[in-house]
Scaffold this active site. Structure first.
Site, short mmCIF file in Angstrom:
data_model
loop_
_atom_site.label_atom_id
_atom_site.label_comp_id
_atom_site.label_asym_id
_atom_site.label_seq_id
_atom_site.Cartn_x
_atom_site.Cartn_y
_atom_site.Cartn_z
N PHE A 168 0.85 -1.19 0.00
CA PHE A 168 0.00 0.00 0.00
C PHE A 168 0.89 1.24 0.00
O PHE A 168 1.76 1.40 0.86
CB PHE A 168 -0.90 0.00 1.23
CG PHE A 168 -2.11 0.86 1.09
CD1 PHE A 168 -3.22 0.41 0.40
CD2 PHE A 168 -2.14 2.13 1.64
CE1 PHE A 168 -4.35 1.21 0.26
CE2 PHE A 168 -3.26 2.94 1.50
CZ PHE A 168 -4.37 2.47 0.80
N CYS A 205 -1.91 -2.95 -5.67
CA CYS A 205 -1.41 -3.04 -4.29
C CYS A 205 -2.46 -3.61 -3.36
O CYS A 205 -3.66 -3.55 -3.63
CB CYS A 205 -0.97 -1.67 -3.79
SG CYS A 205 -2.33 -0.50 -3.60
N CYS A 206 -1.99 -4.16 -2.25
CA CYS A 206 -2.80 -4.46 -1.08
C CYS A 206 -1.97 -4.00 0.12
O CYS A 206 -1.12 -3.12 -0.04
CB CYS A 206 -3.18 -5.94 -1.02
SG CYS A 206 -1.81 -7.09 -1.10
N ALA A 207 -2.20 -4.53 1.28
CA ALA A 207 -1.44 -4.05 2.44
C ALA A 207 0.04 -4.34 2.30
O ALA A 207 0.89 -3.46 2.43
CB ALA A 207 -2.00 -4.68 3.72
#
Length: 443
Positions: free
Chosen positions: A330, A394-396
């Site tokens: 992220f 994106c993710c975390a």
């Protein structure tokens, strides 16, 4: 009386006949008003029959002055209570506001019955208009219904209802609501502990019946995924421990009640894993989240960000995959603005403030496989975004949700012949990826 000017929501929904909205509001008021007086009065009467009703008071509260005229703003919330229902935009808006009112009422009264508290102040005699208003108030409001303050819970709900609707009067509205909030102390109606607990209840009611989007409990079905159930159980147990700590700790120090906040946040996350899914985070397609979600899940989001920093501190923020598509964690606002578009899959995190690039959010829950619909939506978003420049998916952490979507994009776009080949391509980028590949999938 001059009616407030409503914001864009009103013009967008002007097609709905206002007569039907007023009728819906009137029906709700016909139910809510007697329900309020019946349940509130019952809780008061029940507490009055007990001889063990205690109080939670800080010593310094004795210095709070009694200001008689503040009974006027205190009483004004009754006017706004009805107006908020009558001056609405849609029938659905009326229903959701009524749902917030009802939620606050039911939970507050349940607390008054289970854990009654009493106000310890003895108000001085007052005269004139304030004296009359105090006399009317004393006719039905006994000193037992304290924490959480239903007055504060309703204030949070009503303040939120109007803050986006008033044009040119926002500052006046915020100031008046602040005066209403302060009046619960200066009229000696409540103790300080009643305010944060009432505010927490108000934000929970806002979360349960959001103005926009799906209801967090809509279509809930208990998950059949074993991993999701384990995660739900884990978060539920931690939430229960935090709640038990708040209750037990309150006998030592009232400050332990702050654990009610993370207990509620973890219970909401447990609800997500149990089957509610990413809708509990109330994240919009542009990456923004509702105010209630921002407040209630603040500590959880802080933990998620710290966890992401720990796991990715020795890794580059993103890596190139193919044809202007990047995979990463992220981003900060500056990192996001380095791309034409960010495809955000972290349901639990909010778009950074100040970011100016195109931002598309497809909310997914961490550690769980996304639904086929969400996966397809994210893959389509990548291909669409490529026409606007480089793309960050994106993710975390950038290890699982975003990696899975990029792998699917590689396969569907023909850049990798099989999921296993896509996985190898991602792994070759130097970024850790955690994908479930069928055992019989050819490499």
């Amino acid at each position: 009386m001059v009616l407030p000017v409503l914001g864009p929501a009103a013009s967008a929904s002007a097609r709905e006949p206002y007569g039907g909205i007023v009728l819906r509001a009137a029906l709700w008021l016909a139910f809510l008003a007697p329900f309020f007086y019946a349940t509130y009065g019952f809780a008061n009467w029940l507490a009055s029959q007990r001889d063990d009703v205690g109080s939670i008071v800080f010593a310094w509260e004795r210095g709070i002055p009694f200001i008689a005229w503040t009974i006027v703003p205190y009483w004004s919330i009754n006017l706004f209570y009805g107006l908020s229902l009558l001056l609405n935009d849609t029938k659905r808006g009326v229903d959701r506001l009524a749902g917030r009112y009802l939620t606050a009422q039911i939970i507050a009264v349940a607390c008054f019955i289970l854990f009654p508290l009493t106000a310890t102040f003895v108000r001085p005699q007052t005269s004139g208009l304030p004296g009359f208003m105090f006399a009317v108030l004393g006719g039905f409001d006994k000193p037992f219904n304290q924490a959480p303050s239903l007055h504060i819970a309703l204030l949070v709900i009503i303040w939120d209802h109007w803050r986006g609707r008033l044009k040119g009067m926002a500052t006046v509205w915020h100031a008046w609501c602040l005066l209403i909030g302060a009046s619960v102390l200066t009229t000696w109606q409540h103790h300080v502990i009643d305010i944060p607990t009432g505010a927490l209840l108000g934000f929970f009611a806002l979360w349960l019946f959001p103005r926009d989007g799906e209801l967090p409990f809509a279509g809930f079905q208990l998950t059949a995924d074993a991993r999701a159930r384990r995660l739900a159980l884990f978060y539920a147990l931690v939430a229960a421990l935090a709640l038990a700590g708040a209750v037990a700790g309150a006998f030592v120090s009232v400050l332990w009640l702050i654990l009610l906040w993370p207990a509620l946040a973890l219970a909401i996350v447990a609800f997500a894993y149990a089957g509610a899914g990413a809708r509990v985070f109330q994240k919009a397609a542009d990456g923004s989240i509702s105010l209630a979600s921002r407040v209630l899940l603040l500590l959880y989001r802080l933990g998620a960000r710290i966890n992401a920093l720990i796991w990715t501190r020795k890794l580059p923020p993103h890596v190139a995959i193919a044809d202007g598509v990047f995979l990463g964690r992220f981003p900060t606002a500056a990192e996001g603005d380095a791309f034409g578009t960010v495809i955000d899959l972290a349901g639990e995190l909010e778009r950074p403030r100040g970011v100016t690039c195109r931002w598309t959010a497809v909310a997914m829950v961490d550690l769980l496989p996304p639904s086929p619909e969400a996966q397809a939506q994210a893959v389509a978003a990548i291909e669409d975004a490529r026409s606007h420049g480089t793309v960050l998916v994106c993710c975390a952490l950038g290890f699982q949700r975003s990696a899975g979507v990029v792998a699917e994009w590689l396969v569907t776009s023909g850049r990798s012949p099989t999921p296993a080949q896509a996985h190898k391509r991602l792994a070759a980028s130097g970024r850790p990826v955690h994908l479930r590949i069928a055992a019989d999938e050819p490499a």
